[in-house]
Enzyme design. Structure first.
Site, PDB file in Angstrom:
ATOM      1  N   ASP A   1      31.149  23.780  84.894  1.00 50.58           N
ATOM      2  CA  ASP A   1      32.434  23.087  85.073  1.00 50.58           C
ATOM      3  C   ASP A   1      32.265  21.584  85.263  1.00 50.58           C
ATOM      4  OD1 ASP A   1      33.983  25.531  85.088  1.00 50.58           O
ATOM      5  OD2 ASP A   1      33.188  25.893  87.096  1.00 50.58           O
TER       6      ASP A   1
ATOM      7  N   ASP B   1      33.633  25.955  90.106  1.00 47.32           N
ATOM      8  CA  ASP B   1      32.583  26.108  91.113  1.00 47.32           C
ATOM      9  C   ASP B   1      31.191  26.138  90.514  1.00 47.32           C
ATOM     10  OD1 ASP B   1      32.784  28.607  89.852  1.00 47.32           O
ATOM     11  OD2 ASP B   1      32.041  29.644  91.639  1.00 47.32           O
TER      12      ASP B   1
ATOM     13  N   ASP C   1      38.937  27.333  86.505  1.00 53.12           N
ATOM     14  CA  ASP C   1      37.927  28.326  86.160  1.00 53.12           C
ATOM     15  C   ASP C   1      38.335  29.657  86.789  1.00 53.12           C
ATOM     16  OD1 ASP C   1      35.472  29.363  85.228  1.00 53.12           O
ATOM     17  OD2 ASP C   1      34.570  29.049  87.202  1.00 53.12           O
TER      18      ASP C   1
END
Length: 908
Positions: A629, A625, A337
């Site tokens: 996700d 985070d 990410d």
């Protein structure tokens, strides 16, 4: 009232059709089921078969011989090996098997404002139904998915779903963002209102919402086997087949020996005697199978993983699931990410274009013309409350020691126009504490404000903007090209009664503003990320950025990190979440190897990307985070969350990076590869013992000799001693050199060709040495090892006697056992040096570290067994001279290994 909303009957009908606005909790596995799952390990299954056979043999011996309950020691030892291996793993992972209750812990009883029957009323969040009209305002959390009917200056934090901390929402189709992850007129459950207000019509509730899909995705039961599981499966098959073949050979040879022995009358066979002989033969075959099974392997692998979990914590890798320690070393792809992983997830002022020194004027302009606040209660970290962009300006001033509250507190406010996505500016008219008169401050999109500025503040005072305009526009274009957000700040001395705004629309009409500054704001890249990514690339790991942010921002971050090259093409090496969704699985599989960046990715786009890469044969690690996700983190072979990430992300992950550093991810790869190498070293050490022991037991049985190594002695070697050997090898420090190698194939066998050669060559040499001692003790009455004669040793080597029933003395049994253990002791050094090409004494410290301590325990354990546990282990105490001769006499095992490594430097 403008809106009527649903009536009571419509509410009930909608609830009956679409259900309550709650998330269905996952079905939990019982603690018992979690424990039973630990028995799926292939080596454990072999041990269970060996346990059944050992119990059968023990029962037979107990009832047909006078050996007593001592015959139960072998099955008891195997049982303990199984329970220790499964119990330790279960204890370490039980806390990691929590389902994602955290997603369902949100307060479903929180009140939400809705319009029903033409009235504004409040209902609990769980009572919201499809069709409800929900009113939202600053600070609210959106209770369900809906379409906006109206809104004013609406900005939403969608970070938990897309990674986007500030998404602008509107009902004007002309202002829709075509690249937005979710439509510009839609609000999604779980997002938070930063600014503005609006009315939305609910279209999805509960599990049907995007948040619900994320929740469901985080419960995906990942059935993908880890590389270590696959390779241990293969090793288990090899051991099983090998032990069965050897046992079958024993049976055939023993039967041939029986019928070809001179004392056997083939015409009148004593079938009762043959039955007794056949049963003993089968018992010997079972013993071979039990000896061949490395009882200590599951426990040792578990211990290696557990010790690595603890040691990785010192490098800021909090491992929650043991398999992740090793699997990270096999990763071939890392999908990362952007927001909060590669970047800090904190909007920061990157640059300021100003033509005069920062003074009270700029400080007051920033302080009063904003609605954000700074939370300074945490002494370690300052947090922004409100609009992240405005917060970045306040953080910038805070970093320069300026207290914005000194300007804002008790100010006299005449007029304020909040930011709107339509007009793209915010303005405040207030009584200036600095100048003692009304001041008009405005901030907004540079392309809007510059049209209303005719002057600029410089070091020489206020001058016409004409000569500065080109430079300002070029600098702003440079900011935009680097995917930064830009704001212009302007002011003028104001009259509270002056019409600077259109009274009907609040649009800016003043054309005599003074340009003060242009500010570039971005989410900065975390330190050391570029270096860590380069380390992963050099290790043969492909790194892909998967983010919910815009294409321009994602590509710019990739460029800064060195992932996006000048030769890369936007349509070839980049894809959006929507475009990826439109591809079939086969089309996507063909595109994935070329994709470096996926922008505007939604949660299930990430999960699908992971799943398709796994189908392509990749070992995928995912970093993230945010809540968005979670599905990908759960689906990946290894999920890595950031220490300051959401609780949902941490719950879905296998490893939490406590310092939020991508460098720690690179270290996790190094740890994983080093751990796998240590497991290989242990298998090399363990199987060498088993090959030698099998051959010794097999030849001893064929020659009619008593059991050379007793059951309890083999349990000491195979279980206890090997456990400490595993601890010794697991304590070895990770090697930086493993990061110069390419990832191993997921289908590769854990036994490499060099290992197989080593196992059989060294195992055969150990067998030859031990067989020589068997023959020597068989034909010579040895009273002291100090009287050892090499001539007699070699002379009796080929002096075979078959079925003579010769029995060892207790002293000879003790010497055989001790010599065998000490050969393995020295061979542990050789195993330590495997795949290094260096001396076994490298990294041997002058103090008792993990390796040295394990060696000491093995030596002390052998002395204690021989000295104090004679009845249990069929041994008797030895003198100090016997110990010294056995210890020094077996050290050539290490010396020969050092000589070989001196000539062969290719990491043997």
């Amino acid at each position: 009232m403008k809106y009527q909303g649903l009536n009571a009957e419509q509410v009930e009908k909608s609830r009956a059709e679409h259900g309550f606005n709650i998330l269905t909790p996952p079905k939990k596995e019982s603690i018992f089921h979690q424990f039973i799952c630990k028995f799926q390990d292939p080596i454990i299954r072999i041990l269970l078969i060996a346990l059944v056979l050992a119990i059968g043999v023990a029962v037979y011996q107990y009832f047909t011989t006078s050996e007593g309950v001592g015959v139960l020691l072998e099955p008891l030892g195997i049982f303990l090996a199984v329970m220790l291996a499964t119990g330790v793993g279960f204890a370490f992972e039980v806390s990691a098997n929590k389902k994602f209750d955290i997603l369902n812990r949100m307060n479903d009883e929180e009140s939400v404002k809705v319009i029903r029957d033409g009235n504004v009323t409040q209902v609990q969040r769980r009572e919201i139904v499809v069709g409800d009209l929900v009113m939202v305002e600053t600070g609210d959390e959106v209770p369900a998915d809906g379409i906006l009917l109206e809104c004013f200056s609406l900005q939403v934090n969608e970070a938990d779903l897309t990674g986007e901390p500030m998404a602008r929402k509107t009902t004007d189709e002309n202002e829709f963002d075509p690249e937005a992850t979710y439509p510009s007129n839609c609000l999604m459950r779980g997002s938070k209102i930063i600014d503005g207000h609006g009315v939305m019509q609910v279209v999805k509730v509960g599990d049907s919402t995007e948040w619900g899909k994320v929740y469901k995705g985080s419960q995906i039961d990942n059935k993908i086997k880890t590389p270590l599981n696959i390779q241990l499966d293969k090793l288990g098959s090899v051991i099983s087949i090998g032990s069965y073949i050897v046992a079958a050979i024993i049976v055939v040879i023993r039967f041939v020996m029986y019928f070809t022995h001179p004392e056997t009358n083939t015409e009148t066979v004593d079938w009762l005697a043959f039955a007794h002989y056949a049963l003993n033969t089968l018992m010997m075959a079972v013993t071979i199978i039990v000896v061949a099974v490395p009882e200590g392997l599951p426990m040792s692998v578990t211990l290696s993983l557990a010790l690595s979990m603890r040691r990785m914590l010192t490098t800021n890798n909090l491992v929650r699931k043991m398999h992740a320690c090793e699997t990270m070393g096999a990763a071939t792809v890392i999908c990362t990410d952007k927001t909060g992983t590669l970047t800090k997830n904190q909007m920061t002022v990157s640059d300021v274009l100003i033509y005069s020194p920062m003074d009270k004027l700029l400080e007051e302009c920033i302080s009063v013309n904003t609605t954000a606040f700074l939370d300074l209660t945490d002494g370690h970290r300052t947090k922004v409350i409100g609009n992240p962009t405005e917060g970045a300006l306040l953080m910038w001033m805070h970093g320069k020691g300026v207290n914005y509250l000194e300007y804002r507190d008790n100010m006299t406010l005449y007029q304020r126009v909040p930011f709107s996505t339509k007009y793209k500016f915010m303005a405040t008219v207030m009584e200036s504490k600095v100048f003692g008169k009304p001041m008009f401050y405005v901030k907004g999109a540079p392309e809007i404000l510059l049209r209303h500025c005719d002057k600029v503040m410089t070091q020489n005072g206020i001058v016409p903007i004409d000569s500065y305009l080109t430079n300002i526009e070029n600098q702003i274009d440079a900011y935009n090209n680097r995917a930064m957000r830009t704001l212009a700040l302007a002011y003028k001395a104001g009259d509270p009664n002056e019409h600077s705004f259109d009274p009907d629309t609040d649009d800016l009409v003043a054309n005599n503003l003074i340009f003060l500054a242009a500010v570039a704001i971005a989410d900065p890249i975390r330190p050391d990320v570029a270096e860590a990514i380069d380390s992963c690339l050099n290790a043969g790991i492909d790194v892909k950025i998967v983010t919910g942010d815009t294409s321009a921002t994602a590509i710019e971050i990739g460029r800064q990190l060195g992932l996006w090259k000048e030769t890369d093409q936007r349509d070839f090496n980049h894809i959006t979440g929507k475009d990826f969704e439109e591809l079939s699985d086969e089309e996507a599989k063909r595109c994935i190897p070329m994709i470096k960046i996926m922008s505007r990715a939604r949660p299930m786009d990430k999960e699908r990307l992971v799943r398709l890469q796994q189908a392509y044969g990749e070992v995928v690690a995912v970093t993230g985070d945010g809540t968005n996700d979670a599905p990908a983190l759960k689906s990946a072979q290894v999920g890595l969350s950031m220490g300051d990430g959401t609780t949902v992300a941490k719950e879905a992950s296998d490893i939490t990076i406590l310092d939020n550093s991508f460098r720690s991810i690179a270290r996790a790869v190094m740890w994983g590869r080093s751990l796998y190498l240590n497991i290989q070293r242990f298998i090399l050490f363990q199987l060498t013992i088993n090959v030698a022991a099998c051959l010794v037991v097999m030849i001893g049985g064929l020659l009619g000799t008593d059991m050379v190594l007793t059951v309890t002695q083999m349990l000491w070697v195979n279980l206890i001693m090997d456990t400490f050997a595993a601890m010794a090898l697991a304590s070895l420090p990770p090697s930086e050199s493993v990061m110069k190698e390419k990832p191993r194939s997921k289908t590769a066998h854990i036994l490499t060709k060099p290992m197989i050669y080593n196992i059989f060559i060294v195992g055969l040499l150990f067998f030859v040495i031990m067989f020589g001692f068997v023959q020597y003790f068989k034909h010579c009455d040895v009273r002291s090892i100090a009287d050892f004669s090499l001539v007699d040793y070699l002379g009796n080597f080929f002096n075979f006697r078959i079925m003579d029933g010769h029995c060892y003395t207790l002293y000879e049994h003790t010497l055989t056992f001790t010599i065998f253990v000490f050969m393995q002791f020295w061979n542990l050094f050789n195993a330590k040096a495997y795949h290094t090409g260096a001396s076994a004494f490298k990294h041997i410290t002058g103090y008792f570290g993990g390796f040295e301590l394990a060696l000491l325990i093995i030596l002390v354990g052998q002395v204690v067994i021989v000295t104090f546990l004679g009845d249990m282990f069929n041994v008797e105490p030895l003198g100090w001279r016997d110990w010294l001769i056995c210890f020094v006499g077996t050290c050539p095992v290490l010396l020969v290994g050092e000589i070989v490594r001196g000539f062969i430097k290719d990491k043997c």
